[in-house]
Design an enzyme around this catalytic site. Sequence first.
Site, mmCIF file in Angstrom:
data_model
loop_
_atom_site.group_PDB
_atom_site.id
_atom_site.type_symbol
_atom_site.label_atom_id
_atom_site.label_comp_id
_atom_site.label_asym_id
_atom_site.label_seq_id
_atom_site.Cartn_x
_atom_site.Cartn_y
_atom_site.Cartn_z
ATOM 1 N N TYR A 1 0.845 -1.211 0.000
ATOM 2 C CA TYR A 1 0.000 0.000 0.000
ATOM 3 C C TYR A 1 0.875 1.253 0.000
ATOM 4 O O TYR A 1 0.666 2.176 -0.801
ATOM 5 C CB TYR A 1 -0.906 -0.037 1.234
ATOM 6 C CG TYR A 1 -1.685 1.233 1.501
ATOM 7 C CD1 TYR A 1 -2.818 1.567 0.771
ATOM 8 C CD2 TYR A 1 -1.284 2.100 2.526
ATOM 9 C CE1 TYR A 1 -3.537 2.729 1.045
ATOM 10 C CE2 TYR A 1 -1.999 3.262 2.807
ATOM 11 C CZ TYR A 1 -3.118 3.572 2.056
ATOM 12 O OH TYR A 1 -3.823 4.723 2.330
ATOM 13 N N LYS B 1 1.067 4.219 -2.786
ATOM 14 C CA LYS B 1 0.800 5.621 -2.463
ATOM 15 C C LYS B 1 2.011 6.504 -2.798
ATOM 16 O O LYS B 1 1.851 7.664 -3.183
ATOM 17 C CB LYS B 1 0.424 5.767 -0.979
ATOM 18 C CG LYS B 1 -0.990 5.311 -0.665
ATOM 19 C CD LYS B 1 -1.995 6.260 -1.324
ATOM 20 C CE LYS B 1 -3.398 6.049 -0.834
ATOM 21 N NZ LYS B 1 -4.379 6.867 -1.586
HETATM 22 N N1 LIG Z 1 -8.261 5.623 6.444
HETATM 23 C C1 LIG Z 1 -6.977 5.920 6.569
HETATM 24 O O1 LIG Z 1 -6.333 5.651 7.626
HETATM 25 C C2 LIG Z 1 -6.244 6.652 5.461
HETATM 26 C C3 LIG Z 1 -4.997 7.226 5.776
HETATM 27 C C4 LIG Z 1 -4.288 7.894 4.770
HETATM 28 C C5 LIG Z 1 -4.820 7.969 3.495
HETATM 29 N N2 LIG Z 1 -6.024 7.391 3.227
HETATM 30 C C6 LIG Z 1 -6.515 7.481 1.851
HETATM 31 O O2 LIG Z 1 -7.700 8.244 1.832
HETATM 32 C C7 LIG Z 1 -8.528 7.794 0.742
HETATM 33 C C8 LIG Z 1 -9.909 7.507 1.270
HETATM 34 O O3 LIG Z 1 -9.832 6.451 2.224
HETATM 35 P P1 LIG Z 1 -10.986 6.192 3.318
HETATM 36 O O4 LIG Z 1 -10.327 6.163 4.641
HETATM 37 O O5 LIG Z 1 -12.117 7.107 3.068
HETATM 38 O O6 LIG Z 1 -11.369 4.675 3.018
HETATM 39 P P2 LIG Z 1 -12.620 4.062 2.227
HETATM 40 O O7 LIG Z 1 -13.885 4.574 2.816
HETATM 41 O O8 LIG Z 1 -12.381 2.595 2.204
HETATM 42 O O9 LIG Z 1 -12.460 4.685 0.761
HETATM 43 C C9 LIG Z 1 -11.693 4.072 -0.245
HETATM 44 C C10 LIG Z 1 -12.405 4.280 -1.546
HETATM 45 O O10 LIG Z 1 -11.710 3.571 -2.588
HETATM 46 C C11 LIG Z 1 -12.685 2.815 -3.314
HETATM 47 N N3 LIG Z 1 -12.152 1.662 -4.012
HETATM 48 C C12 LIG Z 1 -11.320 0.696 -3.536
HETATM 49 N N4 LIG Z 1 -11.123 -0.230 -4.492
HETATM 50 C C13 LIG Z 1 -11.847 0.163 -5.571
HETATM 51 C C14 LIG Z 1 -12.059 -0.380 -6.871
HETATM 52 N N5 LIG Z 1 -11.496 -1.546 -7.283
HETATM 53 N N6 LIG Z 1 -12.849 0.305 -7.729
HETATM 54 C C15 LIG Z 1 -13.448 1.469 -7.357
HETATM 55 N N7 LIG Z 1 -13.290 2.025 -6.142
HETATM 56 C C16 LIG Z 1 -12.498 1.370 -5.260
HETATM 57 C C17 LIG Z 1 -13.668 2.392 -2.237
HETATM 58 O O11 LIG Z 1 -14.841 1.861 -2.814
HETATM 59 P P3 LIG Z 1 -15.730 0.755 -2.011
HETATM 60 O O12 LIG Z 1 -16.477 1.521 -0.935
HETATM 61 O O13 LIG Z 1 -16.605 0.187 -3.058
HETATM 62 O O14 LIG Z 1 -14.761 -0.228 -1.404
HETATM 63 C C18 LIG Z 1 -13.841 3.714 -1.515
HETATM 64 O O15 LIG Z 1 -14.692 4.568 -2.229
HETATM 65 C C19 LIG Z 1 -7.827 6.585 0.129
HETATM 66 O O16 LIG Z 1 -7.065 7.007 -0.973
HETATM 67 C C20 LIG Z 1 -6.892 6.136 1.241
HETATM 68 O O17 LIG Z 1 -5.775 5.446 0.724
HETATM 69 C C21 LIG Z 1 -6.761 6.747 4.178
#
Ligand SMILES: NC(=O)c1ccc[n+]([C@@H]2O[C@H](COP(=O)([O-])OP(=O)(O)OC[C@H]3O[C@@H](n4cnc5c(N)ncnc54)[C@H](OP(=O)(O)O)[C@@H]3O)[C@@H](O)[C@H]2O)c1
Length: 253
Positions: free
Chosen positions: A159, A163
Amino acid sequence: MRDAFGQPQTAILFGGTSEIGLAIVDRLAAARLRHVVLVGRNPSALEDAASALRARSVTATVVLADAADAASATDAVDQAFGALGAPCDLVIMAVGLLGDQAADDDSPERTATMFVVNTAWPAAVLAGCRAALVAQGTGQILVLSSVAALRTRRANYTYGAGKQGLDGFTLGLAESVRGTGVTVHLIRPGFVTTKMTGHLSPAPFSTTAPAVAEVAVTAVMKGTPVAYAPGILRYVFLGLRHLPSALWRKLPG
Ligand SMILES: NC(=O)c1ccc[n+]([C@@H]2O[C@H](COP(=O)([O-])OP(=O)(O)OC[C@H]3O[C@@H](n4cnc5c(N)ncnc54)[C@H](OP(=O)(O)O)[C@@H]3O)[C@@H](O)[C@H]2O)c1
């Protein structure tokens, strides 16, 4: 078009079910947002999110796309801009897949999917959005990277490396649009309690989706190129990036 106070009125959210992405849209809806396109793979979850926005008088349209299929990026961009039917003020890239490092370790297929979802598809989409926004002569791009991009860890190196690719691409993208009227904003959150991390114990300096949204919207409004959530992680990682490996691998989280 952004209103007289510079607030976005139209937006496209790639990762239309992302908790952080929707928290950002929620904040924008409380200001001037009038139309948003939610792009994602889960029709019912996307419709639920769209319905909640419509109840707040925001026009919300759903576009289906699977980020595991790199070839779908062009179509996703075309459909999203077509669905908006107006100049796009803000593109938000919130697609991300944490994966399962133990399962990813020995699997070429899973490793490839991780890099498609976290790097190749978002980068391809951003290239398409760049062209559309530069043609408009205006617009902003907000990309959710991660502090995991700053130094990979045993616990989630696939991951983190994905990123890293997106983070570096976004910094270059920001340089490439200088002077075009388009700006790019990179957000590097730490651990955020969302459905992505619900199965994990919170790491130090963990935060929430609304708190990241506040950082992200402030970055867009102020034109900040790179922001951390929470902000203290900027300084924490100045040190952590240079920690000797023997100490780095002993850190929690
Ligand atoms: N949560 C953390 O600790 C964290 C920390 C740093 C950065 N981030 C980044 O912030 C962003 C949002 O994360 P979040 O925490 O809001 O998590 P999240 O709710 O799981 O959001 C991730 C998004 O990516 C989508 N996704 C994953 N695989 C996909 C696929 N094959 N096709 C289309 N969509 C897909 C998910 O869709 P589905 O709902 O259908 O799975 C969801 O809309 C991400 O880029 C993540 O890497 C998160």
